[in-house]
Scaffold this motif. Sequence first.
Motif, mmCIF file in Angstrom:
data_model
loop_
_atom_site.group_PDB
_atom_site.id
_atom_site.type_symbol
_atom_site.label_atom_id
_atom_site.label_comp_id
_atom_site.label_asym_id
_atom_site.label_seq_id
_atom_site.Cartn_x
_atom_site.Cartn_y
_atom_site.Cartn_z
ATOM 1 N N THR A 78 44.621 22.693 50.222
ATOM 2 C CA THR A 78 43.364 22.961 49.538
ATOM 3 C C THR A 78 43.445 22.755 48.039
ATOM 4 O OG1 THR A 78 43.991 25.262 49.603
ATOM 5 C CG2 THR A 78 42.460 24.498 51.281
ATOM 6 N N GLU A 80 45.497 20.134 44.930
ATOM 7 C CA GLU A 80 46.255 18.901 44.809
ATOM 8 C C GLU A 80 47.729 19.158 44.533
ATOM 9 O OE1 GLU A 80 43.834 19.794 42.538
ATOM 10 O OE2 GLU A 80 44.398 19.138 40.520
ATOM 11 N N ILE A 225 37.429 30.861 45.782
ATOM 12 C CA ILE A 225 36.614 31.222 44.633
ATOM 13 C C ILE A 225 35.760 32.455 44.908
ATOM 14 C CG2 ILE A 225 34.772 30.409 43.121
ATOM 15 C CD1 ILE A 225 36.035 27.774 43.021
ATOM 16 N N LYS A 252 42.789 28.695 40.898
ATOM 17 C CA LYS A 252 41.585 28.853 41.704
ATOM 18 C C LYS A 252 41.049 30.276 41.560
ATOM 19 C CE LYS A 252 40.534 26.265 45.637
ATOM 20 N NZ LYS A 252 40.926 25.763 46.965
ATOM 21 N N ALA A 255 39.270 30.537 38.358
ATOM 22 C CA ALA A 255 37.916 29.990 38.386
ATOM 23 C C ALA A 255 36.937 31.025 38.931
ATOM 24 C CB ALA A 255 37.878 28.725 39.240
ATOM 25 N N LYS A 259 33.548 33.228 37.012
ATOM 26 C CA LYS A 259 32.206 33.482 37.526
ATOM 27 C C LYS A 259 31.890 34.973 37.500
ATOM 28 C CE LYS A 259 30.474 30.901 40.594
ATOM 29 N NZ LYS A 259 30.070 30.136 41.787
ATOM 30 N N ARG A 262 31.129 36.056 34.005
ATOM 31 C CA ARG A 262 29.808 35.590 33.610
ATOM 32 C C ARG A 262 28.718 36.503 34.181
ATOM 33 N NH1 ARG A 262 30.114 30.440 35.738
ATOM 34 N NH2 ARG A 262 31.707 29.818 34.236
ATOM 35 N N ALA A 281 43.465 20.119 38.288
ATOM 36 C CA ALA A 281 42.356 19.456 37.613
ATOM 37 C C ALA A 281 41.267 20.481 37.302
ATOM 38 C CB ALA A 281 41.800 18.341 38.498
ATOM 39 N N LEU A 282 41.131 21.423 38.189
ATOM 40 C CA LEU A 282 40.152 22.493 38.015
ATOM 41 C C LEU A 282 40.282 23.187 36.663
ATOM 42 C CD1 LEU A 282 38.009 24.343 39.319
ATOM 43 C CD2 LEU A 282 39.872 25.621 40.390
ATOM 44 N N THR A 284 40.836 22.165 33.722
ATOM 45 C CA THR A 284 40.129 21.564 32.593
ATOM 46 C C THR A 284 38.678 21.257 32.940
ATOM 47 O OG1 THR A 284 40.870 19.356 33.208
ATOM 48 C CG2 THR A 284 42.238 20.563 31.643
ATOM 49 N N ALA A 285 38.295 21.544 34.169
ATOM 50 C CA ALA A 285 36.906 21.293 34.558
ATOM 51 C C ALA A 285 36.022 22.463 34.182
ATOM 52 C CB ALA A 285 36.819 21.026 36.062
ATOM 53 N N ILE A 286 36.597 23.636 34.109
ATOM 54 C CA ILE A 286 35.800 24.819 33.806
ATOM 55 C C ILE A 286 35.730 25.028 32.301
ATOM 56 C CG2 ILE A 286 36.169 25.940 36.017
ATOM 57 C CD1 ILE A 286 38.498 27.385 34.928
ATOM 58 N N ASP A 287 34.763 25.817 31.892
ATOM 59 C CA ASP A 287 34.516 26.009 30.463
ATOM 60 C C ASP A 287 34.590 27.482 30.108
ATOM 61 O OD1 ASP A 287 33.681 25.119 27.847
ATOM 62 O OD2 ASP A 287 31.770 26.128 28.289
ATOM 63 N N GLU A 289 38.262 25.645 28.808
ATOM 64 C CA GLU A 289 39.429 25.179 29.557
ATOM 65 C C GLU A 289 40.448 26.299 29.671
ATOM 66 O OE1 GLU A 289 40.885 21.539 27.930
ATOM 67 O OE2 GLU A 289 39.117 20.400 28.547
#
Lengths: 338, 338
Positions: A78, A80, A225, A252, A255, A259, A262, A281-282, A284-287, A289
Amino acid sequence: MAQGSTRPTSRDVAQAAGVSQAAVSLVLGDKWRGRVSEATAERVREAARDLGYRPNLAARNLRLGHTRTVLLVVPALTTEFFAGVYTGAARVAAEHGFGVVLYPSPEGIGPARDPFASAQAALDGVIASSMAADALTAIRGDQLPLVMLDSDPQGSLGAATVNLDIADGVRQIAEHLLSLGHRRFLHLAADVPSWTFEARARELSERLRRVPGTSIRTARAPISIEGAVAATERALSEARPRPTALVCDDDKLAAGAYKAARRLGLRIPDDVSVTGLDDLALATAIDPELTTVRLDAELFGERGMRALLAVLEGREPEGGDIPVRLVVRGSTAPPGRL
Amino acid sequence: MAQGSTRPTSRDVAQAAGVSQAAVSLVLGDKWRGRVSEATAERVREAARDLGYRPNLAARNLRLGHTRTVLLVVPALTTEFFAGVYTGAARVAAEHGFGVVLYPSPEGIGPARDPFASAQAALDGVIASSMAADALTAIRGDQLPLVMLDSDPQGSLGAATVNLDIADGVRQIAEHLLSLGHRRFLHLAADVPSWTFEARARELSERLRRVPGTSIRTARAPISIEGAVAATERALSEARPRPTALVCDDDKLAAGAYKAARRLGLRIPDDVSVTGLDDLALATAIDPELTTVRLDAELFGERGMRALLAVLEGREPEGGDIPVRLVVRGSTAPPGRL
DNA sequence: GAGCCGACGTTATACGTAAAACCTAGAGGG
DNA sequence: CCCTCTAGGTTTTACGTATAACGTCGGCTC
């Protein structure tokens, strides 16, 4: 079983080329120098090409007594991370004429049934990554050469182990947060019975205990998540005074923590700092980083494969954990005032 | 090759139990009713257990002429999509006594070398997912039964194909954005020579062309977050007037688009709407959650495996694309006023 | 008491390959 | 002329398993 006509064998090639089966084997196995004339060899190669001959692997494996194939057992794919482990292992394997077969354990990181009931390939050895102890005993049933990745060096029943130095990664996270001034921690722990996660918890509390005035709470969540969101939201709204630093067992979970924060109206990193572990990769995908610990999955796979090759050749596998590195990004900052 | 002593064979078991090798094979193969007494059978089973006997798969495969093992070739495992495909395929395979071996093509979605040079397991068939045409010919070299996943039904050289109805997914995205009022589109396309991505582009322009007043620009990016950031930032700052809707070939590209938008000071969905495709975990990790098309990876794998089983048994594989579904989340909204 | 059958095995064989052991003809040496 | 050597093959065997074909021994039927 194929399309009516059965696959050609080396005997068919021999007949087409007007030679014996042995000659075919010699030529195609590149052992013909001084045993077969160049002209005959060429005839054989041509016949093989024309018939579309491929050697029967089952027969070859039986004859040779080995398969040059090893099994890589991983938890569910699930993230990489395990793709990287595979890539590294496969590269080293290929350099040595080996193939790697991937077996994602259906039960995830928990107990596996019998990998060999499913991956029926004939094998020379096994690399098992992040497996629970009981899965291990199932694997040990087939007395195949075995290397364990990311597992307890003590409980590995004598099998060779290769580990990332995750304990050091956790230490680096702790140092980083402490030096920023954090004192109240929440550990978002993976709710999975696995040595690697237990070790992370142990190392973290070990390190924080040595600093007076620190406190640490623990929340458990399945590695998903939504699971992380629920657990974090609960823990973060209950705990008074609120923790200022959230240490997550992997990216994960982090991440999910984003949420949850927030939803509670907390800003990262102003109100709460968050760290992960893996550097997917996740991250740097979230804000913002994610500050996390980078694990070199490919190197991990390489070292695992090298260790297995050593075992297969009767050598002693090289020891030593693989170093990891803290990557500081935007999710950590000094704690806001209160 | 193991640990000095070699693995026990059925002959060793026979000797230990005081019977013939044939009897061992009958008992362990569960074909002994009426041929061997219960007492003898038990003796054999006990001997097998004591010696830790495991049948030699290579020998069995040779004798039986099949391996009950199939190969699943996938592009690099950088998303959990192919993990789902594997899971579905493996489940169906297990129900039919088959095993699935996973082969992540090193070249990703591009041309593969020879999968069989690496995955040396003896195989009964192959499922190839999202492969380029030239990779296909390499696979066809071994005249193994083959099923193609997510590939051009025309160019598949007669092999059975199973597809997700991605064209319909793209249509649903287009409908959704059009009905929200969007007219200026940017297509963030995967820069990979693959049928599936070409089909997405074709379908999108096809659909939009039928609506007067729409415009569509295309930006190409490799499937990675950084690549998507760069391409999107460029395209979004060049295009005047600015597109209001950003259609991405997959979720990962969409995640990159988020970052690019943020850097340009654009808010999602207020200033620009974004859509993805896949519905990975990533889609709900980013903020706002991504409107995307859900692909049922497990069902895809299941159908692929069923098709291969049909081919192996000489039956006609069932046709029909797998339906997909638009999932509307927070990344799409009516366009702001200019 | 001849014939047959069922219970309980065993013997023999084949799968396709790799490689060891063997064969044969001609060249060359003494 | 005999011996040996080499090139250029062939014959044979073994890997471990599954299964078809073949015994053998009682007991039962008629």
